[in-house]
Design a protein around this motif. Structure first.
Motif, PDB file in Angstrom:
ATOM      1  N   LYS A  78      34.131  44.769  43.207  1.00 44.62           N
ATOM      2  CA  LYS A  78      33.815  44.899  41.877  1.00 44.62           C
ATOM      3  C   LYS A  78      33.139  45.936  41.530  1.00 44.62           C
ATOM      4  N   THR A  91      32.463  43.894  36.657  1.00 45.61           N
ATOM      5  CA  THR A  91      34.001  43.578  36.545  1.00 45.61           C
ATOM      6  C   THR A  91      34.660  43.633  37.817  1.00 45.61           C
ATOM      7  N   THR A  94      40.110  42.456  40.469  1.00 42.86           N
ATOM      8  CA  THR A  94      41.413  41.702  39.934  1.00 42.86           C
ATOM      9  C   THR A  94      41.274  41.531  38.611  1.00 42.86           C
ATOM     10  N   ASP A  95      40.345  41.693  37.814  1.00 41.70           N
ATOM     11  CA  ASP A  95      40.469  41.693  36.292  1.00 41.70           C
ATOM     12  C   ASP A  95      41.029  43.066  35.451  1.00 41.70           C
ATOM     13  N   LEU A 134      40.887  46.466  31.046  1.00 40.45           N
ATOM     14  CA  LEU A 134      40.932  45.024  31.566  1.00 40.45           C
ATOM     15  C   LEU A 134      42.233  44.421  31.424  1.00 40.45           C
ATOM     16  N   ASN A 136      42.695  41.832  29.773  1.00 37.40           N
ATOM     17  CA  ASN A 136      42.709  41.064  28.252  1.00 37.40           C
ATOM     18  C   ASN A 136      42.710  42.092  27.332  1.00 37.40           C
TER      19      ASN A 136
END
Length: 159
Positions: A78, A91, A94-95, A134, A136
């Motif tokens: 992270k 974060t 993997t995101d 990210l 998203n």
């Protein structure tokens, strides 16, 4: 393979403090002149309580600049970022859709900058940083003074 990166930045620019410290001088002179000596401070002096509140506000602002810091920690799993005392983010790799060290230029100042083309920018000084997108679609950028070291870490992590 172990990945580890640590950085802590503070507002240490001499020119910034050259601007900020005299700002604290004005209310100090006002307190001395108006409250201690009993002479009005300026042509239209504010009430004593207003002067005291203004002085507390100015010194709180100066204290905020003194304690603000941007900390970045990166490991195998992270990226952790803290812009003390405002924001703390973690974060996972993997995101992330993308992470790259870039020269972001000037984004209107330092601190926290919202709604830039990089998303939210967290910076203390300079114009280099880790731009993160990210999965998203959200984006943010963490400023760095260790551009080369951060680039190597991100390269290892993104493989």
């Amino acid at each position: 393979m172990k990945i580890e990166f640590k950085e802590e930045q503070k507002f240490t620019q001499w020119w910034l403090w050259l601007i900020l410290l005299p700002i604290g001088l004005l209310p100090t002179i006002g307190i001395y002149k108006q409250i201690i000596l009993g002479e009005p401070f300026g042509d239209k002096p504010m009430p004593d309580i207003g002067l005291i509140i203004f002085t507390i506000f100015i010194f709180s602002l100066l204290g905020l600049f003194k304690v603000m810091k941007l900390k970045t920690n990166i490991d195998n799993d992270k990226i952790e970022m803290s812009f003390f005392p405002f924001v703390k983010k973690t974060t996972k790799w993997t995101d992330m859709k993308k992470a790259e060290v870039i020269n972001y230029g000037f984004v209107g100042g330092w601190g926290i900058r919202l709604r830039t083309k990089y998303g939210t920018v967290y910076n203390i000084k300079g114009n280099k940083g880790l731009a993160i997108e990210l999965l998203n679609g959200k984006k943010y950028l963490i400023g760095t003074q260790k551009e080369t070291e951060m680039y190597e870490i991100v390269k290892k992590a993104c493989g």
